[in-house]
Scaffold this motif. Structure first.
Motif, PDB file in Angstrom:
ATOM      1  N   PRO A  55       0.712  -1.055  -0.012  1.00 16.37           N
ATOM      2  CA  PRO A  55      -0.197  -0.428  -0.170  1.00 16.37           C
ATOM      3  C   PRO A  55       0.834   1.659   0.078  1.00 16.37           C
ATOM      4  N   ILE A  56       0.763   2.070  -0.812  1.00 17.16           N
ATOM      5  CA  ILE A  56       0.887   3.784  -0.618  1.00 17.16           C
ATOM      6  C   ILE A  56      -0.117   4.369  -0.313  1.00 17.16           C
ATOM      7  N   GLN A  57       0.359   5.449   0.418  1.00 18.45           N
ATOM      8  CA  GLN A  57      -0.233   6.564   0.900  1.00 18.45           C
ATOM      9  C   GLN A  57      -1.411   7.006  -0.143  1.00 18.45           C
ATOM     10  N   GLY A  58      -2.271   7.129  -0.746  1.00 20.80           N
ATOM     11  CA  GLY A  58      -3.016   8.055  -1.713  1.00 20.80           C
ATOM     12  C   GLY A  58      -3.664   7.257  -2.558  1.00 20.80           C
ATOM     13  N   THR A  59      -2.652   6.416  -3.099  1.00 23.73           N
ATOM     14  CA  THR A  59      -2.619   6.160  -4.608  1.00 23.73           C
ATOM     15  C   THR A  59      -2.976   4.385  -4.617  1.00 23.73           C
ATOM     16  N   GLY A  60      -3.240   3.874  -3.301  1.00 23.33           N
ATOM     17  CA  GLY A  60      -4.012   2.786  -3.183  1.00 23.33           C
ATOM     18  C   GLY A  60      -2.391   2.013  -2.997  1.00 23.33           C
ATOM     19  N   THR A  61      -3.040   0.904  -3.815  1.00 22.89           N
ATOM     20  CA  THR A  61      -1.508  -0.298  -3.774  1.00 22.89           C
ATOM     21  C   THR A  61      -1.319  -0.284  -5.116  1.00 22.89           C
ATOM     22  N   ILE A  62       0.199  -0.557  -4.858  1.00 21.24           N
ATOM     23  CA  ILE A  62       1.056  -0.677  -6.271  1.00 21.24           C
ATOM     24  C   ILE A  62       1.660  -1.881  -6.170  1.00 21.24           C
ATOM     25  N   ASN A  63       2.370  -2.739  -7.204  1.00 25.88           N
ATOM     26  CA  ASN A  63       3.096  -4.154  -7.452  1.00 25.88           C
ATOM     27  C   ASN A  63       4.563  -3.585  -7.336  1.00 25.88           C
ATOM     28  N   ALA A  64       5.525  -4.556  -6.578  1.00 23.29           N
ATOM     29  CA  ALA A  64       6.583  -4.534  -6.500  1.00 23.29           C
ATOM     30  C   ALA A  64       6.778  -5.746  -7.243  1.00 23.29           C
ATOM     31  N   LYS A  65       7.736  -5.424  -8.461  1.00 31.04           N
ATOM     32  CA  LYS A  65       7.779  -6.553 -10.055  1.00 31.04           C
ATOM     33  C   LYS A  65       9.593  -7.134  -9.697  1.00 31.04           C
ATOM     34  N   GLY A  66       9.339  -8.509  -9.703  1.00 29.79           N
ATOM     35  CA  GLY A  66      10.836  -9.345  -9.755  1.00 29.79           C
ATOM     36  C   GLY A  66      11.229  -8.993  -8.081  1.00 29.79           C
ATOM     37  N   ASN A  67      12.385  -9.985  -7.936  1.00 29.65           N
ATOM     38  CA  ASN A  67      12.800 -11.176  -6.656  1.00 29.65           C
ATOM     39  C   ASN A  67      13.139 -10.364  -5.694  1.00 29.65           C
ATOM     40  N   VAL A  68      14.003  -9.150  -6.127  1.00 30.30           N
ATOM     41  CA  VAL A  68      14.894  -8.812  -5.070  1.00 30.30           C
ATOM     42  C   VAL A  68      13.664  -7.058  -4.223  1.00 30.30           C
ATOM     43  N   ALA A  69      12.713  -6.354  -5.426  1.00 32.71           N
ATOM     44  CA  ALA A  69      12.213  -5.475  -5.129  1.00 32.71           C
ATOM     45  C   ALA A  69      10.998  -6.116  -4.542  1.00 32.71           C
ATOM     46  N   SER A  70      10.659  -7.374  -3.947  1.00 33.11           N
ATOM     47  CA  SER A  70       9.555  -8.215  -3.415  1.00 33.11           C
ATOM     48  C   SER A  70       9.985  -8.886  -2.437  1.00 33.11           C
ATOM     49  N   VAL A  71      11.591  -9.014  -2.382  1.00 23.39           N
ATOM     50  CA  VAL A  71      11.962  -9.186  -0.935  1.00 23.39           C
ATOM     51  C   VAL A  71      12.249  -7.584  -0.286  1.00 23.39           C
ATOM     52  N   GLY A  72      12.639  -7.346  -0.563  1.00 21.11           N
ATOM     53  CA  GLY A  72      12.718  -6.081  -0.084  1.00 21.11           C
ATOM     54  C   GLY A  72      11.770  -4.671   0.489  1.00 21.11           C
ATOM     55  N   ALA A  73      10.403  -4.914  -0.211  1.00 20.46           N
ATOM     56  CA  ALA A  73       9.255  -4.610   0.501  1.00 20.46           C
ATOM     57  C   ALA A  73       8.926  -5.210   1.004  1.00 20.46           C
ATOM     58  N   SER A  74       8.472  -6.575   1.061  1.00 22.05           N
ATOM     59  CA  SER A  74       8.068  -7.738   2.185  1.00 22.05           C
ATOM     60  C   SER A  74       9.443  -7.793   3.125  1.00 22.05           C
ATOM     61  N   THR A  75      10.437  -7.243   3.565  1.00 26.21           N
ATOM     62  CA  THR A  75      11.395  -6.825   4.808  1.00 26.21           C
ATOM     63  C   THR A  75      10.988  -5.386   4.638  1.00 26.21           C
ATOM     64  N   TYR A  76      10.909  -4.411   4.496  1.00 25.30           N
ATOM     65  CA  TYR A  76      10.719  -3.309   5.191  1.00 25.30           C
ATOM     66  C   TYR A  76       9.088  -3.060   5.684  1.00 25.30           C
ATOM     67  N   LEU A  77       8.271  -3.794   4.984  1.00 25.56           N
ATOM     68  CA  LEU A  77       6.428  -3.193   5.598  1.00 25.56           C
ATOM     69  C   LEU A  77       6.253  -4.673   6.104  1.00 25.56           C
ATOM     70  N   ASP A  78       6.298  -5.621   5.975  1.00 24.11           N
ATOM     71  CA  ASP A  78       6.179  -6.509   6.944  1.00 24.11           C
ATOM     72  C   ASP A  78       6.339  -6.055   8.237  1.00 24.11           C
ATOM     73  N   TYR A  79       8.212  -7.823   8.163  1.00 20.60           N
ATOM     74  CA  TYR A  79       8.458  -7.372   8.213  1.00 20.60           C
ATOM     75  C   TYR A  79       9.637  -6.501   9.563  1.00 20.60           C
ATOM     76  N   LEU A  80       9.661  -5.094   9.351  1.00 21.00           N
ATOM     77  CA  LEU A  80      10.466  -3.931  10.222  1.00 21.00           C
ATOM     78  C   LEU A  80      10.629  -4.079  11.501  1.00 21.00           C
ATOM     79  N   LEU A  81       9.870  -4.893  12.650  1.00 18.37           N
ATOM     80  CA  LEU A  81      10.387  -4.733  14.177  1.00 18.37           C
ATOM     81  C   LEU A  81      11.131  -6.360  14.104  1.00 18.37           C
ATOM     82  N   PRO A  82      10.519  -7.031  13.689  1.00 17.44           N
ATOM     83  CA  PRO A  82      11.459  -8.043  13.684  1.00 17.44           C
ATOM     84  C   PRO A  82      13.503  -7.891  12.919  1.00 17.44           C
ATOM     85  N   PHE A  83      13.652  -7.283  11.648  1.00 12.74           N
ATOM     86  CA  PHE A  83      14.454  -7.000  11.355  1.00 12.74           C
ATOM     87  C   PHE A  83      15.427  -5.665  12.274  1.00 12.74           C
ATOM     88  N   GLU A  84      14.628  -5.137  12.512  1.00 15.66           N
ATOM     89  CA  GLU A  84      15.292  -4.329  13.352  1.00 15.66           C
ATOM     90  C   GLU A  84      15.596  -4.562  15.295  1.00 15.66           C
TER      91      GLU A  84
END
Lengths: 106, 205
Positions: free
Chosen positions: B144-173
């Motif tokens: 999700p992006i504020q204002g624009t609804g949701t957009i897609n991250a394409k490709g393996n690296v972008a997907s893993v990065g988005a998942s890390t910093y959006l869903d798993y931010l607290l475990p990452f820290e």
């Protein structure tokens, strides 16, 4: 759930991960050199990573690949602390054989 | 079951590559735990890590294959080999390979073939990435992006990065705090106490 990942059956990959896990457990059980026991623990953690990636691809969900990084970070931390312990123990005992570590026995 | 094997041998080179890398993984893992010399075990473990990176590459997890080589085959193996050298339990016997040129040539050939198969494992899919079943399927992750609804991250690296910093931010820290504590603990455990240094000096003198 896809039964194939790029033409590879999922069950084969899970079987490979099981074999790798069993080899790691066997190494922990039969070897007495503490550094090789650490290497076997790395094998076990790698088999877990393989299972995470397999299910991430089979279920088309990215979370499994994210968790692999956490496993890698914990493996790195474990290796750092464990090998420091090995050096500290070697300095006292002049040995890396786990059979000779009996100071906590009672 | 026979139909599955037959079909896969016919259709996809990635299955053959998987068979090869799986065999190398199992053989080198057995070599890790059954070799007498710990340095040979460490070298076998490097081959295991590279073969697993090849398997990740075949499955399309390119970022994880990269991290496998960087973190495991690079950082952790350097740590283990350093500790083995510091302990130096016996005179190392790696130099005996110099006395057997045939064995040296065979091992070098194996390493060369291994490199080319790793290369082909990583490139079988990339030029045909649009074809289903032959190349890597594009991983998508909608965030999700504020204002624009949701957009897609394409490709393996972008997907893993988005998942890390959006869903798993607290475990990452928390993992970063764990690594900091582990580094501090390793330094405290492995450093020599000042009194011990003085004592050893007295003993030497």
């Amino acid at each position: 759930m896809n039964q194939f990942i790029n033409g590879i059956p999922v069950s084969y990959i899970l079987g490979l991960a099981g074999i790798l896990f069993s080899i790691g457990v066997l190494g922990v059980l039969i070897r007495r050199n503490i550094v090789i026991i650490f290497m076997s623990v790395e094998l076990i953690l790698n088999s877990v990573n393989l299972v995470f990636v397999t299910f991430s691809k089979a279920l088309s969900h990215i979370s499994g690949e994210t968790i692999v990084f956490f496993v890698m970070a914990i493996a790195a931390a474990e290796a750092a602390v464990g090998l420091a312990l090995v050096i500290a123990i070697f300095r006292h005992k002049k040995s890396t054989n786990v059979d000779e570590l009996q100071s906590m026995r009672w | 079951m026979d139909e599955i094997i037959y079909m896969n041998f016919e259709s996809s080179p990635s299955f053959l590559l998987f068979i090869f890398f799986g065999t190398v993984t199992v053989v080198t893992a057995l070599s890790v735990i059954f070799q007498k010399n710990p340095v040979v075990s460490a070298v076998s473990l490097v081959f295991t890590f590279f073969a697993l990176a090849g398997i990740y590459g075949i499955m399309g997890a390119l970022f994880i294959a990269t991290m496998q080589v960087l973190v495991y085959a690079g950082a952790i193996m350097v740590l283990i080999v350093f500790v083995l050298m510091l302990l130096s339990q016996r005179t190392e016997t790696l130099s005996r390979y110099r006395k057997h040129p045939i064995r040296l040539v065979l091992l070098s050939l194996f390493a060369l073939c291994f490199f080319f198969l790793l290369y082909s494992a990583l490139t079988t899919g990339v030029p045909h990435s649009e074809q289903k079943g032959k190349g890597y399927e594009l991983t998508e992750y909608s965030f999700p992006i504020q204002g624009t609804g949701t957009i897609n991250a394409k490709g393996n690296v972008a997907s893993v990065g988005a998942s890390t910093y959006l869903d798993y931010l607290l475990p990452f820290e928390m993992i970063s705090i764990l690594l900091l504590v582990a580094v501090l603990g390793a330094v405290i455990l492995a450093k020599k106490r000042l009194t011990e240094v003085e004592q050893t000096k007295d003993n030497v003198l």
